[in-house]
Design an enzyme around this catalytic site. Structure first.
Site, PDB file in Angstrom:
ATOM      1  N   LYS A   1       8.607  39.461 108.835  1.00  0.00           N
ATOM      2  CA  LYS A   1       8.006  38.792 109.533  1.00  0.00           C
ATOM      3  C   LYS A   1       7.449  39.217 110.954  1.00  0.00           C
ATOM      4  O   LYS A   1       8.406  39.982 111.715  1.00  0.00           O
ATOM      5  CB  LYS A   1       8.875  37.380 109.792  1.00  0.00           C
ATOM      6  CG  LYS A   1       8.377  36.548 111.009  1.00  0.00           C
ATOM      7  CD  LYS A   1       9.146  35.297 111.106  1.00  0.00           C
ATOM      8  CE  LYS A   1       8.609  34.074 111.949  1.00  0.00           C
ATOM      9  NZ  LYS A   1       9.292  33.104 111.946  1.00  0.00           N
TER      10      LYS A   1
ATOM     11  N   LYS B   1       4.941  37.624 106.277  1.00  0.00           N
ATOM     12  CA  LYS B   1       4.178  36.741 107.248  1.00  0.00           C
ATOM     13  C   LYS B   1       3.780  37.275 108.575  1.00  0.00           C
ATOM     14  O   LYS B   1       4.591  37.971 109.021  1.00  0.00           O
ATOM     15  CB  LYS B   1       5.503  35.521 107.378  1.00  0.00           C
ATOM     16  CG  LYS B   1       4.981  34.269 108.370  1.00  0.00           C
ATOM     17  CD  LYS B   1       6.355  33.513 108.512  1.00  0.00           C
ATOM     18  CE  LYS B   1       6.012  32.538 109.737  1.00  0.00           C
ATOM     19  NZ  LYS B   1       7.215  31.890 109.821  1.00  0.00           N
TER      20      LYS B   1
END
Ligand code: PBG
Length: 330
Positions: free
Chosen positions: A200, A254
């Site tokens: 992330k 992400k």
């Protein structure tokens, strides 16, 4: 070297009409590829538009149940839940995360009972509950790792007990996957899946999401000491490997589209279901350009989504899930 008598290569032969394009298409999308994010809010019969995410609303639990039924009917396998928390319920330690009567737990319970066939993915992190908007505890200006993890383990067990099928830690603390797995197992939740936001990035593309859950205005500082540097890719594979070693069942990358190289690299070297999160900013950019008449929304949506499959994703977390599923189902 091309011979003088060699015939030209005719790549276009395979593209000459719809039927042959249909025959040779390498990747397919279906409603089964999507996880639909839902923003929760207090109250009853509330459907409150999020300005920066056209078509997306904050929903009270009863409205979320309606959307969950509709999603299941469309063939969407799972929902990702995110609570919007008002300022007065936030504090320095995010203690409301461990209130078993909080919005998230009540929603998990209601949804699991009303629509048992749909998978429920619960976000694990403290940012919806902290007054500073950070995902972890702050001490002397630092986001402290191990003390945060202790809370995340409790939050995970609470959410599993409330009805979560998948626990999704999005906090990026070190070591949390192993601790959460142990905590879940020790409390009888061996079957609860762990889907880790392993890679992330500290991204500008999260801005509309932060507005949606009410942490935009409250966030002090940035998240660069725990979320990854967008310039790094080897580090993403290291993060992913660690989370797999610690017991993650699925891996999330992400944001999505700017990081398809990470998906492709992970796909090439690891055997694990990969999920990309097409985040709020990615959705907002397509929506905004379409509203200005600068882009064909449906076509851009499908092109972005097939890109995730091409890169190697098993599934995509996307705000387009309902629209794309409707289109795909005809
Ligand atoms: C935080 C969290 C974020 C998103 C999901 N969980 C944003 C952040 O790290 O501040 C972003 C999702 C999106 O932009 O759609 N735990």
């Amino acid at each position: 070297m091309t011979q003088p008598f060699a015939r030209p290569v005719r790549h276009r032969r395979l593209r000459q009409s719809g039927w042959v394009r249909d025959l040779v298409r390498e990747h397919q999308l279906s409603a089964h590829d999507f996880i639909y994010p839902i923003f929760l809010t207090q109250g009853t019969n509330i459907k409150e538009p999020v300005d920066s995410l056209p078509g997306i609303n904050r929903l009270s639990i009863n409205k979320a149940v309606e959307i969950a039924k509709h999603s299941a009917d469309l063939g969407i396998p799972a929902l990702a839940l995110f609570p919007a928390t008002p300022k007065h319920k936030r504090n320095e330690t995010g203690s409301h995360a461990l209130d078993e009567d909080n919005l998230m737990c009540r929603a998990l319970d209601a949804l699991k009972h009303a629509v048992p066939e749909i998978g429920l993915m619960a976000d694990v992190a403290l940012d919806p509950y902290t007054s500073h908007g950070q995902d972890g505890l702050v001490k002397n200006g630092q986001i402290v790792n191990d003390e945060t993890v202790e809370i995340l383990v409790k939050q995970s067990i609470l959410q599993a007990r409330a009805g979560a099928d998948m626990i999704a830690p999005s906090d990026m603390m070190d070591g949390r996957i192993a601790q959460i797995r142990a905590g879940l197992d020790d409390h009888g939740f061996e079957q609860t899946l762990l889907i880790s936001y392993a890679a992330k990035y500290a991204s500008a593309y999260y801005a509309p999401f932060r507005e949606a859950i009410g942490s935009g205005g409250v966030l002090t500082g940035d998240k660069k000491t725990y979320q990854m540097d967008p310039a790094n890719s080897d580090e993403a594979l290291k993060e992913i490997q660690t989370d797999l070693d610690e017991g993650a069942d699925m891996i999330i990358v992400k944001p999505g589209q700017p990081y398809l190289d990470i998906v492709a690299n992970a796909k090439a070297s690891l055997n694990v279901p990969l999920v990309a999160y097409q985040v709020s900013g990615e959705y907002a950019m397509i929506k905004a350009a379409a509203q200005k008449g600068w882009i064909d929304e449906g076509a851009a949506m499908m092109e972005a989504l097939i890109g995730f499959k091409r890169a190697g994703c098993s599934a995509v977390i996307t705000y387009f899930a309902l629209d794309a599923a409707r289109l795909l189902n005809g």
